[in-house]
Design an enzyme around this catalytic site. Sequence first.
Site, PDB file in Angstrom:
ATOM      1  N   THR A  32      -2.619   1.804   4.770  1.00  0.00           N
ATOM      2  CA  THR A  32      -2.936   0.400   4.459  1.00  0.00           C
ATOM      3  C   THR A  32      -2.820   0.099   2.968  1.00  0.00           C
ATOM      4  OG1 THR A  32      -5.260   0.995   4.320  1.00  0.00           O
ATOM      5  CG2 THR A  32      -4.516   0.107   6.421  1.00  0.00           C
ATOM      6  N   LEU A 100      -1.615  10.075   0.854  1.00  0.00           N
ATOM      7  CA  LEU A 100      -1.738   8.990  -0.118  1.00  0.00           C
ATOM      8  C   LEU A 100      -3.143   8.399  -0.131  1.00  0.00           C
ATOM      9  CD1 LEU A 100       1.624   7.102   0.589  1.00  0.00           C
ATOM     10  CD2 LEU A 100       1.210   9.161  -0.739  1.00  0.00           C
ATOM     11  N   ALA A 101      -3.984   8.743   0.821  1.00  0.00           N
ATOM     12  CA  ALA A 101      -5.321   8.140   0.889  1.00  0.00           C
ATOM     13  C   ALA A 101      -6.167   8.634  -0.275  1.00  0.00           C
ATOM     14  CB  ALA A 101      -5.992   8.498   2.212  1.00  0.00           C
ATOM     15  N   SER A 149      -1.742  12.270 -10.017  1.00  0.00           N
ATOM     16  CA  SER A 149      -1.748  11.078 -10.866  1.00  0.00           C
ATOM     17  C   SER A 149      -1.684  11.412 -12.352  1.00  0.00           C
ATOM     18  CB  SER A 149      -3.040  10.292 -10.595  1.00  0.00           C
ATOM     19  OG  SER A 149      -3.264   9.343 -11.622  1.00  0.00           O
ATOM     20  N   GLU A 151      -3.437  10.031 -14.386  1.00  0.00           N
ATOM     21  CA  GLU A 151      -4.834  10.028 -14.854  1.00  0.00           C
ATOM     22  C   GLU A 151      -5.336  11.440 -15.119  1.00  0.00           C
ATOM     23  OE1 GLU A 151      -7.472   7.496 -15.419  1.00  0.00           O
ATOM     24  OE2 GLU A 151      -5.569   6.551 -15.874  1.00  0.00           O
ATOM     25  N   TYR A 173     -12.503   9.881 -11.057  1.00  0.00           N
ATOM     26  CA  TYR A 173     -11.241   9.821 -10.306  1.00  0.00           C
ATOM     27  C   TYR A 173     -10.265  10.870 -10.832  1.00  0.00           C
ATOM     28  CZ  TYR A 173      -6.563   8.146  -9.024  1.00  0.00           C
ATOM     29  OH  TYR A 173      -5.273   8.065  -8.576  1.00  0.00           O
ATOM     30  N   HIS A 203       2.301   2.651 -10.899  1.00  0.00           N
ATOM     31  CA  HIS A 203       3.387   1.877 -10.281  1.00  0.00           C
ATOM     32  C   HIS A 203       2.773   0.718  -9.522  1.00  0.00           C
ATOM     33  CE1 HIS A 203       2.454   5.506  -7.948  1.00  0.00           C
ATOM     34  NE2 HIS A 203       2.508   4.722  -6.891  1.00  0.00           N
ATOM     35  N   ARG A 208       0.210  -4.707  -4.715  1.00  0.00           N
ATOM     36  CA  ARG A 208      -0.864  -4.063  -5.457  1.00  0.00           C
ATOM     37  C   ARG A 208      -2.184  -4.790  -5.178  1.00  0.00           C
ATOM     38  NH1 ARG A 208      -2.454   0.707  -7.767  1.00  0.00           N
ATOM     39  NH2 ARG A 208      -1.883   0.855  -9.965  1.00  0.00           N
TER      40      ARG A 208
HETATM   41  P1  NDP Z   1      -4.439   2.107  -2.591  1.00  0.00           P
HETATM   42  O1  NDP Z   1      -5.782   1.985  -3.231  1.00  0.00           O
HETATM   43  O2  NDP Z   1      -3.615   0.884  -2.444  1.00  0.00           O
HETATM   44  O3  NDP Z   1      -4.610   2.764  -1.138  1.00  0.00           O
HETATM   45  C1  NDP Z   1      -5.565   3.746  -0.884  1.00  0.00           C
HETATM   46  C2  NDP Z   1      -5.531   4.087   0.584  1.00  0.00           C
HETATM   47  O4  NDP Z   1      -6.484   5.137   0.861  1.00  0.00           O
HETATM   48  C3  NDP Z   1      -5.902   2.926   1.523  1.00  0.00           C
HETATM   49  O5  NDP Z   1      -5.025   2.931   2.616  1.00  0.00           O
HETATM   50  C4  NDP Z   1      -7.306   3.295   1.978  1.00  0.00           C
HETATM   51  O6  NDP Z   1      -7.646   2.798   3.261  1.00  0.00           O
HETATM   52  C5  NDP Z   1      -7.185   4.805   2.065  1.00  0.00           C
HETATM   53  N1  NDP Z   1      -8.468   5.495   2.120  1.00  0.00           N
HETATM   54  C6  NDP Z   1      -9.499   5.374   1.240  1.00  0.00           C
HETATM   55  N2  NDP Z   1     -10.529   6.174   1.615  1.00  0.00           N
HETATM   56  C7  NDP Z   1     -10.132   6.821   2.743  1.00  0.00           C
HETATM   57  C8  NDP Z   1     -10.739   7.790   3.607  1.00  0.00           C
HETATM   58  N3  NDP Z   1     -11.969   8.237   3.379  1.00  0.00           N
HETATM   59  N4  NDP Z   1     -10.029   8.232   4.655  1.00  0.00           N
HETATM   60  C9  NDP Z   1      -8.774   7.781   4.930  1.00  0.00           C
HETATM   61  N5  NDP Z   1      -8.161   6.850   4.154  1.00  0.00           N
HETATM   62  C10 NDP Z   1      -8.827   6.380   3.064  1.00  0.00           C
HETATM   63  O7  NDP Z   1      -3.640   3.221  -3.423  1.00  0.00           O
HETATM   64  P2  NDP Z   1      -2.078   3.293  -3.782  1.00  0.00           P
HETATM   65  O8  NDP Z   1      -1.300   3.001  -2.573  1.00  0.00           O
HETATM   66  O9  NDP Z   1      -1.836   2.538  -5.024  1.00  0.00           O
HETATM   67  O10 NDP Z   1      -1.944   4.829  -4.177  1.00  0.00           O
HETATM   68  C11 NDP Z   1      -1.631   5.814  -3.192  1.00  0.00           C
HETATM   69  C12 NDP Z   1      -2.080   7.170  -3.700  1.00  0.00           C
HETATM   70  O11 NDP Z   1      -1.398   7.475  -4.921  1.00  0.00           O
HETATM   71  C13 NDP Z   1      -3.558   7.277  -4.034  1.00  0.00           C
HETATM   72  O12 NDP Z   1      -3.965   8.592  -3.742  1.00  0.00           O
HETATM   73  C14 NDP Z   1      -3.613   7.056  -5.543  1.00  0.00           C
HETATM   74  O13 NDP Z   1      -4.758   7.669  -6.097  1.00  0.00           O
HETATM   75  C15 NDP Z   1      -2.337   7.736  -5.967  1.00  0.00           C
HETATM   76  N6  NDP Z   1      -1.716   7.239  -7.168  1.00  0.00           N
HETATM   77  C16 NDP Z   1      -1.420   5.912  -7.298  1.00  0.00           C
HETATM   78  C17 NDP Z   1      -0.749   5.444  -8.401  1.00  0.00           C
HETATM   79  C18 NDP Z   1      -0.429   3.999  -8.568  1.00  0.00           C
HETATM   80  O14 NDP Z   1      -0.103   3.601  -9.690  1.00  0.00           O
HETATM   81  N7  NDP Z   1      -0.477   3.199  -7.495  1.00  0.00           N
HETATM   82  C19 NDP Z   1      -0.333   6.375  -9.469  1.00  0.00           C
HETATM   83  C20 NDP Z   1      -0.674   7.759  -9.214  1.00  0.00           C
HETATM   84  C21 NDP Z   1      -1.322   8.156  -8.095  1.00  0.00           C
HETATM   85  P3  NDP Z   1      -8.429   1.370   3.424  1.00  0.00           P
HETATM   86  O15 NDP Z   1      -7.417   0.316   3.112  1.00  0.00           O
HETATM   87  O16 NDP Z   1      -8.812   1.379   4.851  1.00  0.00           O
HETATM   88  O17 NDP Z   1      -9.575   1.392   2.474  1.00  0.00           O
HETATM   89  P1  GDR Z   2      -5.466   2.647 -13.943  1.00  0.00           P
HETATM   90  O1  GDR Z   2      -5.123   1.163 -13.457  1.00  0.00           O
HETATM   91  O2  GDR Z   2      -6.868   2.805 -14.332  1.00  0.00           O
HETATM   92  O3  GDR Z   2      -4.418   3.002 -14.963  1.00  0.00           O
HETATM   93  O4  GDR Z   2      -5.239   3.490 -12.600  1.00  0.00           O
HETATM   94  P2  GDR Z   2      -5.838  -0.227 -13.713  1.00  0.00           P
HETATM   95  O5  GDR Z   2      -4.821  -1.263 -13.410  1.00  0.00           O
HETATM   96  O6  GDR Z   2      -7.146  -0.334 -13.026  1.00  0.00           O
HETATM   97  O7  GDR Z   2      -6.136  -0.210 -15.307  1.00  0.00           O
HETATM   98  C1  GDR Z   2      -5.086  -0.114 -16.265  1.00  0.00           C
HETATM   99  C2  GDR Z   2      -5.655  -0.349 -17.664  1.00  0.00           C
HETATM  100  O8  GDR Z   2      -6.027  -1.712 -17.811  1.00  0.00           O
HETATM  101  C3  GDR Z   2      -7.304  -1.775 -18.448  1.00  0.00           C
HETATM  102  N1  GDR Z   2      -7.972  -3.046 -18.120  1.00  0.00           N
HETATM  103  C4  GDR Z   2      -8.356  -3.438 -16.898  1.00  0.00           C
HETATM  104  N2  GDR Z   2      -8.223  -2.831 -15.685  1.00  0.00           N
HETATM  105  C5  GDR Z   2      -8.686  -3.485 -14.603  1.00  0.00           C
HETATM  106  N3  GDR Z   2      -8.542  -2.925 -13.401  1.00  0.00           N
HETATM  107  N4  GDR Z   2      -9.302  -4.708 -14.684  1.00  0.00           N
HETATM  108  C6  GDR Z   2      -9.464  -5.353 -15.893  1.00  0.00           C
HETATM  109  O9  GDR Z   2     -10.027  -6.450 -15.965  1.00  0.00           O
HETATM  110  C7  GDR Z   2      -8.968  -4.683 -17.049  1.00  0.00           C
HETATM  111  N5  GDR Z   2      -8.922  -5.003 -18.368  1.00  0.00           N
HETATM  112  C8  GDR Z   2      -8.316  -4.008 -18.994  1.00  0.00           C
HETATM  113  C9  GDR Z   2      -8.025  -0.558 -17.896  1.00  0.00           C
HETATM  114  O10 GDR Z   2      -9.170  -0.256 -18.674  1.00  0.00           O
HETATM  115  C10 GDR Z   2      -6.904   0.477 -17.972  1.00  0.00           C
HETATM  116  O11 GDR Z   2      -6.809   1.002 -19.248  1.00  0.00           O
HETATM  117  C11 GDR Z   2      -4.135   3.236 -11.750  1.00  0.00           C
HETATM  118  C12 GDR Z   2      -4.590   3.517 -10.300  1.00  0.00           C
HETATM  119  O12 GDR Z   2      -3.568   3.113  -9.415  1.00  0.00           O
HETATM  120  C13 GDR Z   2      -4.857   4.996 -10.103  1.00  0.00           C
HETATM  121  O13 GDR Z   2      -5.116   5.258  -8.726  1.00  0.00           O
HETATM  122  C14 GDR Z   2      -3.605   5.782 -10.540  1.00  0.00           C
HETATM  123  O14 GDR Z   2      -3.806   7.158 -10.404  1.00  0.00           O
HETATM  124  C15 GDR Z   2      -3.275   5.446 -11.985  1.00  0.00           C
HETATM  125  O15 GDR Z   2      -3.044   4.051 -12.095  1.00  0.00           O
HETATM  126  C16 GDR Z   2      -2.034   6.181 -12.488  1.00  0.00           C
END
Ligand code: NDP
Ligand code: GDR
Length: 348
Positions: A32, A100-101, A149, A151, A173, A203, A208
């Site tokens: 999701t 990916l969860a 990640s 992070e 995290y 990404h 998002r």
């Molecule tokens: P999202 O936050 O959009 O999606 C997270 C997903 O995890 C959702 O489908 C959520 O389900 C599911 N989930 C959360 N808790 C559980 C659980 N207990 N059991 C099963 N499913 C669960 O994340 P992204 O799609 O952006 O990212 C995908 C993965 O990549 C994540 O692991 C993230 O940490 C990692 N990542 C993301 C980056 C990014 O920039 N997007 C960069 C680097 C790593 P529900 O909707 O039901 O809550």
């Molecule tokens: P990040 O993404 O922490 O890099 O993690 P996020 O978009 O939350 O923050 C990026 C930067 O923006 C600054 N920031 C704010 N962030 C949010 N969310 N809201 C605000 O109002 C705001 N103002 C400033 C943050 O402090 C931060 O520096 C994302 C997630 O997708 C992770 O799961 C993934 O692993 C990493 O990217 C790579």
Amino acid sequence: MLDPVARLLSAGPAVLPGSLAGMPKALITGITGQDGRFLADLLYEKGYTIYGLLKGQNNPKTELIQREHPYVELVHGDLCDLSSLIGAVERTRPDEVYNLAAISFVAMSFNQAELTANVTGTGVLRMLEAIRIVGGAKDNPIRFYQASSSEMFGKVRQTPQIEQTPFYPRSPYGCAKVFGHDITVNYRESYGMFACSGILFNHESERRGLEFVTRKITNAVARIKLGLQDELVLGDLEPRRDWGYAGDYVKAMWLMLQQDQPDDYVVATGETYQVREFVRQAFDVVGITDWERYVRQDPKFLRPSEVDLLVGDSSKAETVLGWKREVSFPDLVRRMVEHDLAVESANR
Ligand code: NDP
Ligand code: GDR
């Protein structure tokens, strides 16, 4: 007629269809989420049978997945429940598992650190155990992708960051992701599992979540332009991120699992921009140049510890996988703003 979830729930422990047709089968956790949906689209184009792990008894995103990704078979399970993961692997018998969860919102991880450690960290171990316990065919072991990640690099020791850069996480995290990464490497080395970690940098996309800064910005910019909102309230505008397009990044996930040997790869654009620059370019898309008058900073969005600079070097992914990103930073910003303008106009 039963809906897909009810049908699967009532199906008991039987192995689900898919292998009969000889098509590859993938189980995606986090179906999701942003990446789960892009990956599902990609694997569908490639002819996969796709199973998506769905948590909760009445997940509000069920209808979205059924409507926009009707080819996904939903399977109930939770990363906190090992037996549900064993059941999901047993019933779907996947060729590939994409984990990916996660609790993926860094800010939330400071307030719910134990939950984050359990889902984002120990959840990886449970998924690996489920695969190890069920096992795959001897000549065709289940391949595993872990969503690591940038992070994990946190307070960076080296710039740009590469696969060997030491980890220094700055949030619960980030700490949980380090555990998930290390345990994936450990299972590969201990049990010979085909387990890969993609160390993906930020990404983004029109899918998002609104809690993340890019989408929060593009949505607010669209609403301000349409007169639906007066201001955009943010935290720290200084941090730098290496932002790419999610549709490009899921291709790297798939490529990792198609190699002869499992390995870990950094996936990034090699460019870094301040949050402030994202804001400026987003307002620019709608023709607002005096953007600072609409932006207010509120300490409630500051984090107890921040990651100041991320920029990755994805030479290995480019050389070994043949991966390259397609969408540039300005195009990413434009795409997201234009999407939000269309959605907000339609909702007016
Ligand atoms: P999202 O936050 O959009 O999606 C997270 C997903 O995890 C959702 O489908 C959520 O389900 C599911 N989930 C959360 N808790 C559980 C659980 N207990 N059991 C099963 N499913 C669960 O994340 P992204 O799609 O952006 O990212 C995908 C993965 O990549 C994540 O692991 C993230 O940490 C990692 N990542 C993301 C980056 C990014 O920039 N997007 C960069 C680097 C790593 P529900 O909707 O039901 O809550
Ligand atoms: P990040 O993404 O922490 O890099 O993690 P996020 O978009 O939350 O923050 C990026 C930067 O923006 C600054 N920031 C704010 N962030 C949010 N969310 N809201 C605000 O109002 C705001 N103002 C400033 C943050 O402090 C931060 O520096 C994302 C997630 O997708 C992770 O799961 C993934 O692993 C990493 O990217 C790579």
